[in-house]
Scaffold this motif. Structure first.
Motif, PDB file in Angstrom:
ATOM      1  N   ARG A   1     -25.061  89.165  -1.659  1.00 42.30           N
ATOM      2  CA  ARG A   1     -25.692  88.744  -2.906  1.00 42.30           C
ATOM      3  C   ARG A   1     -27.216  88.897  -2.837  1.00 42.30           C
ATOM      4  NH1 ARG A   1     -22.601  85.553  -6.223  1.00 42.30           N
ATOM      5  NH2 ARG A   1     -24.441  84.379  -6.912  1.00 42.30           N
ATOM      6  N   LEU A   2     -27.665  89.868  -2.075  1.00 46.45           N
ATOM      7  CA  LEU A   2     -29.092  90.041  -1.875  1.00 46.45           C
ATOM      8  C   LEU A   2     -29.825  90.212  -3.209  1.00 46.45           C
ATOM      9  CD1 LEU A   2     -31.622  90.496  -0.148  1.00 46.45           C
ATOM     10  CD2 LEU A   2     -30.950  92.912   0.050  1.00 46.45           C
ATOM     11  N   LEU A   3     -29.491  91.270  -3.953  1.00 41.77           N
ATOM     12  CA  LEU A   3     -30.209  91.517  -5.197  1.00 41.77           C
ATOM     13  C   LEU A   3     -29.871  90.459  -6.246  1.00 41.77           C
ATOM     14  CD1 LEU A   3     -32.160  93.361  -6.645  1.00 41.77           C
ATOM     15  CD2 LEU A   3     -30.213  94.719  -7.456  1.00 41.77           C
ATOM     16  N   VAL A   4     -28.632  89.954  -6.215  1.00 37.53           N
ATOM     17  CA  VAL A   4     -28.244  88.923  -7.169  1.00 37.53           C
ATOM     18  C   VAL A   4     -29.169  87.712  -7.051  1.00 37.53           C
ATOM     19  CG1 VAL A   4     -26.435  87.260  -7.762  1.00 37.53           C
ATOM     20  CG2 VAL A   4     -25.845  89.647  -7.324  1.00 37.53           C
ATOM     21  N   GLU A   5     -29.370  87.241  -5.802  1.00 32.78           N
ATOM     22  CA  GLU A   5     -30.176  86.044  -5.605  1.00 32.78           C
ATOM     23  C   GLU A   5     -31.644  86.292  -5.906  1.00 32.78           C
ATOM     24  OE1 GLU A   5     -29.020  83.134  -5.228  1.00 32.78           O
ATOM     25  OE2 GLU A   5     -26.939  83.819  -5.067  1.00 32.78           O
ATOM     26  N   LEU A   6     -32.149  87.479  -5.483  1.00 33.38           N
ATOM     27  CA  LEU A   6     -33.558  87.774  -5.751  1.00 33.38           C
ATOM     28  C   LEU A   6     -33.807  87.967  -7.238  1.00 33.38           C
ATOM     29  CD1 LEU A   6     -34.367  90.154  -2.756  1.00 33.38           C
ATOM     30  CD2 LEU A   6     -34.862  87.715  -2.993  1.00 33.38           C
ATOM     31  N   ALA A   7     -32.832  88.612  -7.934  1.00 33.92           N
ATOM     32  CA  ALA A   7     -32.979  88.783  -9.375  1.00 33.92           C
ATOM     33  C   ALA A   7     -32.900  87.431 -10.086  1.00 33.92           C
ATOM     34  CB  ALA A   7     -31.888  89.723  -9.895  1.00 33.92           C
ATOM     35  N   GLN A   8     -32.039  86.564  -9.575  1.00 39.83           N
ATOM     36  CA  GLN A   8     -31.923  85.244 -10.192  1.00 39.83           C
ATOM     37  C   GLN A   8     -33.232  84.487 -10.046  1.00 39.83           C
ATOM     38  OE1 GLN A   8     -28.074  83.199  -9.968  1.00 39.83           O
ATOM     39  NE2 GLN A   8     -29.186  81.570  -8.926  1.00 39.83           N
ATOM     40  N   ASN A   9     -33.856  84.587  -8.856  1.00 44.81           N
ATOM     41  CA  ASN A   9     -35.165  83.947  -8.670  1.00 44.81           C
ATOM     42  C   ASN A   9     -36.202  84.555  -9.605  1.00 44.81           C
ATOM     43  OD1 ASN A   9     -34.119  82.323  -6.649  1.00 44.81           O
ATOM     44  ND2 ASN A   9     -34.743  83.709  -4.996  1.00 44.81           N
ATOM     45  N   ALA A  10     -36.152  85.904  -9.760  1.00 47.28           N
ATOM     46  CA  ALA A  10     -37.121  86.571 -10.642  1.00 47.28           C
ATOM     47  C   ALA A  10     -36.919  86.142 -12.079  1.00 47.28           C
ATOM     48  CB  ALA A  10     -36.969  88.083 -10.507  1.00 47.28           C
ATOM     49  N   ALA A  11     -35.659  85.994 -12.513  1.00 46.70           N
ATOM     50  CA  ALA A  11     -35.392  85.549 -13.878  1.00 46.70           C
ATOM     51  C   ALA A  11     -35.907  84.150 -14.095  1.00 46.70           C
ATOM     52  CB  ALA A  11     -33.882  85.627 -14.157  1.00 46.70           C
ATOM     53  N   ASP A  12     -35.747  83.293 -13.091  1.00 45.60           N
ATOM     54  CA  ASP A  12     -36.238  81.930 -13.223  1.00 45.60           C
ATOM     55  C   ASP A  12     -37.757  81.915 -13.311  1.00 45.60           C
ATOM     56  OD1 ASP A  12     -35.694  79.093 -13.301  1.00 45.60           O
ATOM     57  OD2 ASP A  12     -36.699  79.047 -11.351  1.00 45.60           O
ATOM     58  N   ALA A  13     -38.376  82.793 -12.538  1.00 47.50           N
ATOM     59  CA  ALA A  13     -39.836  82.876 -12.612  1.00 47.50           C
ATOM     60  C   ALA A  13     -40.281  83.343 -13.985  1.00 47.50           C
ATOM     61  CB  ALA A  13     -40.349  83.831 -11.531  1.00 47.50           C
ATOM     62  N   ALA A  14     -39.564  84.328 -14.565  1.00 47.37           N
ATOM     63  CA  ALA A  14     -39.910  84.803 -15.903  1.00 47.37           C
ATOM     64  C   ALA A  14     -39.702  83.708 -16.935  1.00 47.37           C
ATOM     65  CB  ALA A  14     -39.058  86.033 -16.251  1.00 47.37           C
ATOM     66  N   ALA A  15     -38.639  82.930 -16.759  1.00 52.20           N
ATOM     67  CA  ALA A  15     -38.381  81.833 -17.697  1.00 52.20           C
ATOM     68  C   ALA A  15     -39.477  80.794 -17.637  1.00 52.20           C
ATOM     69  CB  ALA A  15     -37.012  81.214 -17.401  1.00 52.20           C
ATOM     70  N   LEU A  16     -39.954  80.494 -16.404  1.00 48.01           N
ATOM     71  CA  LEU A  16     -41.028  79.527 -16.266  1.00 48.01           C
ATOM     72  C   LEU A  16     -42.312  80.038 -16.908  1.00 48.01           C
ATOM     73  CD1 LEU A  16     -40.466  78.367 -12.571  1.00 48.01           C
ATOM     74  CD2 LEU A  16     -40.099  77.022 -14.641  1.00 48.01           C
ATOM     75  N   ALA A  17     -42.487  81.368 -16.869  1.00 45.71           N
ATOM     76  CA  ALA A  17     -43.686  81.951 -17.476  1.00 45.71           C
ATOM     77  C   ALA A  17     -43.517  82.122 -18.980  1.00 45.71           C
ATOM     78  CB  ALA A  17     -43.990  83.300 -16.828  1.00 45.71           C
ATOM     79  N   GLY A  18     -42.266  82.094 -19.470  1.00 44.72           N
ATOM     80  CA  GLY A  18     -42.003  82.235 -20.912  1.00 44.72           C
ATOM     81  C   GLY A  18     -42.079  83.656 -21.390  1.00 44.72           C
ATOM     82  N   THR A  19     -41.977  84.615 -20.493  1.00 42.96           N
ATOM     83  CA  THR A  19     -42.058  86.033 -20.854  1.00 42.96           C
ATOM     84  C   THR A  19     -40.968  86.792 -20.100  1.00 42.96           C
ATOM     85  OG1 THR A  19     -44.455  85.884 -21.128  1.00 42.96           O
ATOM     86  CG2 THR A  19     -43.512  88.096 -20.902  1.00 42.96           C
ATOM     87  N   PRO A  20     -40.210  87.680 -20.779  1.00 44.40           N
ATOM     88  CA  PRO A  20     -39.180  88.463 -20.076  1.00 44.40           C
ATOM     89  C   PRO A  20     -39.780  89.181 -18.884  1.00 44.40           C
ATOM     90  CG  PRO A  20     -38.968  88.760 -22.440  1.00 44.40           C
ATOM     91  CD  PRO A  20     -40.233  87.995 -22.235  1.00 44.40           C
TER      92      PRO A  20
END
Length: 958
Positions: free
Chosen positions: A50-69
């Protein structure tokens, strides 16, 4: 260089974290072992691939915190894998989460984690990971952890955070964080990149805050079009479209693959995404992406109330996804039947089906609000054209094109009711609809039949609207009237019980296929129901009912079909001069028949009446005659008569005399005026039909006219034709009445002597015994021969009181006898003898006249003298016999010089006699008579006498 890349690591509290962990290990050596084992479990267990899955999930959470895709980029720098993302940078909480095997920096309410235990997925490819952010970074190292702990063997890599190495470059331009993974020995870099690239589309769908992912220069993009529709575009330009629906108030989303036109491409097999893929197999047409309690392995849902609540919420939102699809494609989103692929699959399928049963989503054929599955009805026949007309009569019917057996079976999974042909027929039975609606219905049904989607034999009970406003349950036997004639409109105004004429606007070819019959005017005239109405029409008219429309219809039908099709309609009630009468009891005004009828035959209480003149003027004479109105004599025909039941005059007498095998006779002959028969005969001869009836052998017409008509005051059978001289004396010649000879003969005027029955015989005997008549012997003899030859029932014939004798005079029957032996004429007076040509007729005539035979009245004694001679010994006899080819009779003859017989004591000289043997005087006449009688050649007696005098060929020939 990034302006904050060199910020001291202590800003993230790295040293404190590391010190506390080392202290804990020192205080509790088992804790070190536990952390080592826990990290090992995460690396080889739930996070192993789940390497890319977990890193992408972290990246999505970071984008959500920033409020920008956000954007995610994967690159290789030699053997170092680098994964950069945009969004909120790494912070102290994130570092703490990275260094904890059991903690996460996910803020409450977020749908994805932020640097939690999932980061352990990097250990599958790396033991020296680094996280570099624009606000600083952190490194992890198996080697440094070994050095710090002095451990021998495996150590927990992610428990001890380390500062970044000096000179660590900041994240790439345009990115906020980058994870840098020096790949361990044995990791296939090319294969790893390919595996990561293959996961990209799934991640872009599952993580809505990621707008793009790039892997080694190949970029995938996510484009949101609104209303839940998004498109994933690959590096080669290929696209995947998904229709998504986020369930309000629930941490769940549905995603459905669609094509460019928005047509669903349902999934056949998938896995639950929570939000990234799990091992929970699903058989739903759409993908479920939901935040669920997951086992530490990240493979399975953790059972419990929490998971159930999420799944129930997700299922309640499923109908909204279905409604976002075009109505004609919605059935594709009904979960398939069959065994569930997992416990979660079984639970979700049942929840989704329940939601589809209860919530509206199926388009209503009526155009109203959508229907829930549990209240919907689908046609089993794949006939979309049927839906529109049936929408009015089938509540809950689903709109086209959602029909057909396969679709109905699918809808039945969520409570919809299939509507088969039987239910369809039941739904349209007993309803009132405009005729055009029925025609549309028939058209749709026929199209389905011709397309093999509906069985014709299942439509036998299909209702059919009739012209009289009724609806017939089933087309078989109904009549499809020709609409071009205007007859259906007329029929609609007449109440004819049982007559089933389809309304012209509903006359569809389907009805004929189902047993309805095309009916032109002639077919309608032949309908039993219409004929029954005709027979009732007079009684109806006399009871006050208006039978005018029926008469109009019948006459119009006859006008359209021709009078030849109107047989059997003579009972139709029509207006006469003084009231309603049967058509066959009415005469056309001005008809020639009126000139020959007895005046007493016409009137209110008479057998006939004249048709109302105003009514007669509205219709052609041939049409009125076609329904039985009389314009001349009418012929009655019965090919298989059962008895004298045709109301013909003296029919029973004719039946007894003739015993007919058919009846073809002119009616109303007894209504002709006595003095009008010459004109009546001419009228009968004017029509081929009446002429045939008059001349039919043994027919009633000729039989009756010959006996009961009057020509110059007598029946035709009492006259003879002027040229019939053989009947002179017996019958008088008919006067000149202006009637041609063949017509007189057909009427019964005699051209020859005919004895058809006992009445004819009695008539002839009366004429023979009439002393006022001078009857020559020839006609008298021929009359006696005709009487003897006629096969008459003797009990029906009274013997005559007077008879015509051989001399031509009339004698009392008491003193007469029938001459039955020729030799007796020589001793009996001619005034007492009744003679008939042919001695074989004498006995029959004597019986008929009730007279004795002469041989019974005479006792004669021949003389005893004479010489018996064999016929062959008489030379002249032998020669004459040879000339005539006459075989001589056996025996011989008694020859006398003079032959005298004694009768009642009185002697009589005769030329020949017959007793035990023939007797003859020795003369040519005597021998010839005896020989002719003995040889049964009586007509040759005179020739034999000549040959006996001169037995030569000259005598024979001359």
């Amino acid at each position: 260089m990034h302006p904050r890349a060199a910020e001291p690591a202590e800003s993230f509290g790295i040293d404190g974290l590391r010190s506390s962990v080392l202290r804990a290990w020192r205080d509790s050596p088992t804790r070190f072992t536990e952390d080592t084992n826990a990290e090992h479990d995460l690396r080889v267990g739930g996070y192993r691939d789940r390497l890319l899955v977990e890193l992408a999930q972290n990246a999505a959470d970071a984008a959500a915190l920033a409020g920008t895709p956000g954007r995610l980029r994967v690159t290789l720098a030699g053997r170092e894998l680098r994964v950069a993302n945009t969004g909120a940078p790494l912070d102290a909480a994130g570092v703490a989460a990275l260094a904890s095997l059991r903690a996460s920096a996910k803020p409450e309410g977020r749908t994805v984690g932020r640097f939690g235990v999932g980061f352990a997925a990097v250990l599958a490819v790396c033991t020296e990971p680094r996280v570099v952010s624009r606000d600083g970074g952190v490194a992890f190292s198996a080697a440094r952890t070994v050095a710090a702990t002095g451990a021998d063997g495996a150590v927990p890599v992610l428990r001890l955070p380390w500062p970044l190495p000096p000179g660590e470059p900041p994240p790439p331009e345009g990115f906020d964080t980058e994870v840098r993974l020096p790949l361990a020995e044995g990791v296939d870099t090319a294969g790893l990149v390919d595996r990561l690239a293959a996961e990209v589309p799934e991640l872009l769908l599952a993580l809505p805050w990621l707008g793009a992912i790039e892997v080694e220069g190949k970029e995938w993009r996510r484009t949101d079009f609104g209303a839940g529709l998004l498109e994933l575009t690959g590096p080669d330009g290929t696209t995947l479209r998904w229709l998504t629906h986020a369930v309000p108030g629930a941490a769940a989303r549905w995603a459905l693959p669609v094509d460019e036109a928005g047509v669903p491409r349902p999934l056949e097999a998938d896995v639950l995404h929570a939000p990234t893929p799990t091992d929970e197999r699903l058989s739903l047409p759409a993908r479920l992406i939901a935040t669920l309690p997951i086992e530490p392995s990240r493979r399975r849902v953790l059972p419990g109330e929490a998971a159930t609540a999420v799944l129930e919420s997700a299922a309640r939102g499923y109908p909204e996804l279905v409604r976002a699809v075009a109505p004609e494609h919605r059935l594709a989103l009904v979960p398939a039947a069959g065994f569930p692929l997992s416990e979660v699959d079984e639970s979700v399928r049942e929840l989704v089906r329940a939601a589809l049963r209860a919530d509206p989503w199926l388009p209503a054929a009526s155009g109203g609000p959508d229907l829930p599955g549990g209240r919907a009805r689908l046609l089993e026949a794949d006939a979309p054209d049927l839906v529109e007309p049936l929408a009015e009569v089938l509540p809950g019917l689903v709109a086209a094109p959602l029909c057909g057996h396969p679709r109905a079976r699918v809808a039945a999974r969520v409570g919809a009711t299939p509507v088969g042909t039987a239910e369809l027929i039941e739904a349209v039975t007993g309803i009132a609809r405009p005729v055009g609606w029925w025609y549309r219905l028939y058209g749709a049904l026929l199209a389905a039949v011709d397309g093999g989607r509906l069985a014709l034999d299942e439509l036998g009970a299909l209702p059919v609207p009739l012209v009289d406003g009724r609806t017939l349950p089933g087309p078989r036997g109904a009549l499809l009237a020709d609409t071009g004639t205007g007859l259906p409109g007329l029929l609609s105004e007449v109440d004819i019980v049982g007559l089933r004429v389809v309304h012209p606007e509903a006359a569809h070819p389907l009805l004929e296929r189902l047993g309805a019959r095309k009916a032109g005017p002639a077919d309608l005239l032949a309908a039993p129901e219409l004929r029954e109405a005709v027979e009732r029409s007079l009684a109806d008219a006399l009871s006050g009912m208006d039978t005018g429309p029926l008469a109009e219809v019948l006459l119009r039908l006859v006008s359209e079909s021709g009078p030849g099709a109107a047989g059997g309609l003579a009972g139709l009630a029509l207006p006469g001069e003084s009231g309603w009468r049967r058509a066959e009891e009415l005469v056309l005004p001005g008809a020639e028949l009126l000139e020959v009828l007895d005046p007493e035959a016409l009137g209110p209480d008479a057998p006939l009446e004249v048709l109302d003149a105003e009514f007669a003027g509205r219709w052609p004479a041939e049409v009125l005659a076609g329904v039985g109105v009389l314009d001349s004599f009418t012929v009655l025909t019965d090919e298989e008569p059962a008895g004298p039941e045709h109301d013909l005059p003296e029919e029973a007498d004719w039946w007894d005399a003739v015993a007919p095998c058919r009846v073809h006779a002119v009616r109303d002959l007894d209504l002709v005026a006595d003095d009008a028969w010459p004109a009546a005969l001419r009228l009968l001869a004017a029509s081929p039909d009446t002429w045939r009836a008059l001349t039919e052998p043994g027919g009633h017409t000729g039989w009756w006219i010959a006996r009961y008509a009057l020509l110059a005051g007598r029946a035709p059978a009492q006259w003879r034709l002027p040229e019939a001289t053989a009947l002179a004396g017996l019958y008088d010649p008919v006067p000149d009445l202006g009637v041609r000879a063949d017509l007189l003969r057909a009427a019964g005027v005699l051209a020859e002597l005919v004895i058809a029955d006992a009445a004819d015989a009695a008539e002839l005997l009366d004429r023979l015994g009439d002393p006022e008549r001078a009857v020559a012997p020839g006609p008298a003899a021929r009359a006696h021969a005709a009487l003897a030859d006629a096969e008459l029932p003797l009990p029906e014939l009274d013997p005559p009181e007077r008879v015509r004798t051989l001399e031509g005079a009339v004698a009392d029957a008491e003193r007469a006898m029938v001459l039955d032996r020729p030799w007796l004429a020589a001793v009996l007076p001619a005034r007492r003898l009744v003679a008939v040509p042919g001695w074989d007729r004498a006995g029959r005539l004597a019986e008929l006249l009730d007279l004795p035979a002469a041989s019974e009245c005479v006792a004669a004694v021949p003389p005893a003298d004479g010489e018996y001679v064999d016929w062959a010994e008489l030379g002249a006899v032998r020669l004459a016999a040879e000339l005539l080819a006459l075989e001589l009779p056996a025996g011989g003859v008694v020859v006398h010089d003079r032959l005298t017989v004694t009768v009642e004591g009185q002697p009589h000289e005769v030329t020949w006699w017959c007793a035990e043997h023939p007797h003859a005087e020795d003369s040519s006449a005597g021998l010839a008579n005896a020989l002719a009688w003995a040889a049964d050649r009586w007509p040759d007696r005179h020739l034999l006498a000549a040959l006996l005098d001169d037995p030569t060929a000259t005598t024979l020939l001359t």
